[in-house]
Design a protein around this motif. Structure first.
Motif, mmCIF file in Angstrom:
data_model
loop_
_atom_site.group_PDB
_atom_site.id
_atom_site.type_symbol
_atom_site.label_atom_id
_atom_site.label_comp_id
_atom_site.label_asym_id
_atom_site.label_seq_id
_atom_site.Cartn_x
_atom_site.Cartn_y
_atom_site.Cartn_z
ATOM 1 N N HIS A 1 0.839 -1.199 0.000
ATOM 2 C CA HIS A 1 0.000 0.000 0.000
ATOM 3 C C HIS A 1 0.874 1.248 0.000
ATOM 4 N N ARG A 2 0.295 2.344 -0.450
ATOM 5 C CA ARG A 2 1.031 3.601 -0.496
ATOM 6 C C ARG A 2 0.733 4.440 0.743
ATOM 7 N N LEU A 3 1.787 5.037 1.304
ATOM 8 C CA LEU A 3 1.635 5.911 2.459
ATOM 9 C C LEU A 3 1.452 7.346 1.977
ATOM 10 N N GLN A 4 0.379 7.979 2.419
ATOM 11 C CA GLN A 4 0.077 9.331 1.979
ATOM 12 C C GLN A 4 0.197 10.312 3.146
ATOM 13 N N GLY A 5 0.116 11.585 2.821
ATOM 14 C CA GLY A 5 0.254 12.626 3.834
ATOM 15 C C GLY A 5 -0.752 12.491 4.948
ATOM 16 N N ARG A 6 -1.970 12.071 4.600
ATOM 17 C CA ARG A 6 -3.005 11.924 5.624
ATOM 18 C C ARG A 6 -2.637 10.820 6.603
ATOM 19 N N ASP A 7 -1.968 9.760 6.133
ATOM 20 C CA ASP A 7 -1.539 8.681 7.020
ATOM 21 C C ASP A 7 -0.514 9.190 8.034
ATOM 22 N N ILE A 8 0.411 10.022 7.545
ATOM 23 C CA ILE A 8 1.436 10.569 8.437
ATOM 24 C C ILE A 8 0.802 11.506 9.464
ATOM 25 N N ALA A 9 -0.121 12.352 8.997
ATOM 26 C CA ALA A 9 -0.798 13.274 9.917
ATOM 27 C C ALA A 9 -1.601 12.510 10.956
ATOM 28 N N ALA A 10 -2.286 11.455 10.517
ATOM 29 C CA ALA A 10 -3.076 10.641 11.441
ATOM 30 C C ALA A 10 -2.176 10.024 12.508
ATOM 31 N N GLY A 11 -0.997 9.567 12.088
ATOM 32 C CA GLY A 11 -0.061 8.969 13.032
ATOM 33 C C GLY A 11 0.440 9.966 14.060
ATOM 34 N N LEU A 12 0.772 11.162 13.603
ATOM 35 C CA LEU A 12 1.260 12.190 14.522
ATOM 36 C C LEU A 12 0.197 12.547 15.559
ATOM 37 N N VAL A 13 -1.049 12.669 15.100
ATOM 38 C CA VAL A 13 -2.138 13.020 16.020
ATOM 39 C C VAL A 13 -2.398 11.878 17.003
ATOM 40 N N CYS A 14 -2.460 10.646 16.476
ATOM 41 C CA CYS A 14 -2.734 9.483 17.326
ATOM 42 C C CYS A 14 -1.679 9.325 18.411
ATOM 43 N N TYR A 15 -0.424 9.359 18.005
ATOM 44 C CA TYR A 15 0.623 9.089 18.977
ATOM 45 C C TYR A 15 0.898 10.274 19.892
ATOM 46 N N ALA A 16 0.460 11.450 19.500
ATOM 47 C CA ALA A 16 0.442 12.565 20.448
ATOM 48 C C ALA A 16 -0.529 12.239 21.578
ATOM 49 N N GLY A 17 -1.669 11.634 21.216
ATOM 50 C CA GLY A 17 -2.641 11.210 22.225
ATOM 51 C C GLY A 17 -2.094 10.126 23.127
ATOM 52 N N VAL A 18 -1.391 9.152 22.545
ATOM 53 C CA VAL A 18 -0.763 8.094 23.341
ATOM 54 C C VAL A 18 0.229 8.695 24.330
ATOM 55 N N PHE A 19 1.004 9.674 23.861
ATOM 56 C CA PHE A 19 2.009 10.317 24.701
ATOM 57 C C PHE A 19 1.356 11.051 25.866
ATOM 58 N N VAL A 20 0.261 11.736 25.588
ATOM 59 C CA VAL A 20 -0.454 12.462 26.648
ATOM 60 C C VAL A 20 -0.984 11.481 27.696
ATOM 61 N N ILE A 21 -1.568 10.384 27.252
ATOM 62 C CA ILE A 21 -2.130 9.399 28.181
ATOM 63 C C ILE A 21 -1.024 8.709 28.976
ATOM 64 N N ALA A 22 0.051 8.312 28.286
ATOM 65 C CA ALA A 22 1.121 7.560 28.940
ATOM 66 C C ALA A 22 1.863 8.394 29.985
ATOM 67 N N THR A 23 1.926 9.711 29.768
ATOM 68 C CA THR A 23 2.607 10.586 30.733
ATOM 69 C C THR A 23 1.632 11.216 31.712
ATOM 70 N N ARG A 24 0.336 10.884 31.557
ATOM 71 C CA ARG A 24 -0.736 11.454 32.386
ATOM 72 C C ARG A 24 -0.720 12.983 32.340
ATOM 73 N N GLY A 25 -0.444 13.483 31.151
ATOM 74 C CA GLY A 25 -0.476 14.924 30.929
ATOM 75 C C GLY A 25 0.827 15.638 31.188
ATOM 76 N N ALA A 26 1.784 14.979 31.820
ATOM 77 C CA ALA A 26 3.080 15.615 32.115
ATOM 78 C C ALA A 26 4.023 15.407 30.930
ATOM 79 N N VAL A 27 3.642 15.939 29.769
ATOM 80 C CA VAL A 27 4.381 15.666 28.533
ATOM 81 C C VAL A 27 5.783 16.253 28.546
ATOM 82 N N THR A 28 5.998 17.334 29.272
ATOM 83 C CA THR A 28 7.324 17.949 29.283
ATOM 84 C C THR A 28 8.294 17.226 30.209
ATOM 85 N N ASP A 29 7.772 16.382 31.096
ATOM 86 C CA ASP A 29 8.644 15.667 32.026
ATOM 87 C C ASP A 29 9.217 14.387 31.420
#
Length: 306
Positions: A121-149
């Motif tokens: 399959h071909r990877l498109q810009g929307r796939d990359i954007a979706a990944g960045l948004v999704c894993y930003a959410g994972v990061f927020v949850i995994a750090t319990r909001g303390a993203v800078t720590d």
């Protein structure tokens, strides 16, 4: 009732069941280890799927496969249920349900990424954007909001949760070449995986457990999450005239799941969970929108040619 309405009803029933399993996982893990939960749930799943095949008059299909397909059942059984659910239950054992459950939903995005090297399959810009948004959410949850720590609540639990998404996505990529009947295939995967799980339980002295409510929760997981939900979703996909509309129902599940987690488990839902979950769902929505556009375009070609 139209096929699409039936598909939506089957889809909604599946989503309702999926919304309860995070709570069931935690209730079962209160007194059971991840391996014990896996063993009990796998036994329950094999029994319920075997019963479904008998009631549907399709039990004979279990014995009509080629020799290579039985070997395939064993290999796929090592992935699901053995490895996938061990990682998933391990994540829920270490993390609050409100953290493990949203991370698990990113498997659909992982599937899109793994489809590039393995399915061409071909990877498109929307796939990359979706990944960045999704894993930003994972990061927020995994750090319990303390993203800078850069401090994760439980690094091993997060690794298990993310690892489970990789395993589950890999399983479905392999399944694209699976010609077995879906329910028969899943039944055999679990049947061939069960001896491996049992051997692991014997080796780790995990066969000893008390008769508590956790056993009922483990049985619930096997019957509904591993068994009936899969069959209902298969019916939904089979009857759907527009699979994208049915697939969009999955966006209800994580939010409804938080209600059960709060009401039954008594977990205080952190603000970071809401923020992270919204980000994950937004990323998955971007991915789903792409799939829906492809389906609409295909439908247009078909109707235009007719």
């Amino acid at each position: 009732m139209t096929n699409q309405k039936q598909a939506m009803m089957f889809g909604l029933a599946t989503v309702l069941l999926w919304s309860t399993v995070a709570t069931a996982f935690k209730l079962a893990l209160a007194d059971l280890s991840p391996l014990q939960l896996l063993l009990i749930a796998c036994v329950a799943s094999v029994l319920v799927m075997g019963t479904i095949l008998v009631l549907q008059g399709r039990w004979r299909l279990v014995f009509q496969l080629r020799r290579g397909q039985y070997a395939q059942s064993f290999m796929m059984g090592l992935i699901n249920p053995c490895l996938y659910y061990f990682l998933l239950f391990g994540a829920f054992d270490r993390l609050p349900a409100q953290e493990a459950q949203p991370i698990n939903y990113t498997w659909a995005l992982v599937l899109a990424y793994l489809s590039v090297p393995f399915l061409g399959h071909r990877l498109q810009g929307r796939d990359i954007a979706a990944g960045l948004v999704c894993y930003a959410g994972v990061f927020v949850i995994a750090t319990r909001g303390a993203v800078t720590d850069l401090s994760f609540s439980d690094p091993v639990g997060v690794a298990f949760a993310v690892g489970s998404t990789l395993v589950w996505a890999s399983y479905w990529i392999i399944a694209t070449r699976d010609t077995r009947d879906p329910v028969v295939g899943l039944f055999l995967n679990f049947l061939f995986g069960l001896p491996v799980i049992f051997a692991a339980a014997v080796a780790t002295d995990s066969l000893h457990f008390s008769l508590t409510g956790s056993l009922l929760a483990a049985g619930y997981v096997g019957v509904f999450e591993m068994g009936i939900a899969f069959v209902l979703w298969s019916y939904a996909m089979k009857k759907a005239e527009n699979t994208a509309k049915v697939s969009n129902l999955i966006f209800i599940s994580p939010f409804l799941s938080l209600v059960f987690i709060w009401f039954i488990l008594g977990e205080r839902i952190l603000p970071s969970t809401y923020v992270g979950l919204v980000l994950i769902m937004a990323g998955l929505w971007l991915q789903q929108k792409k799939a829906a556009q492809k389906q609409d375009a295909a439908a247009g070609v078909v109707s235009g040619g007719g």
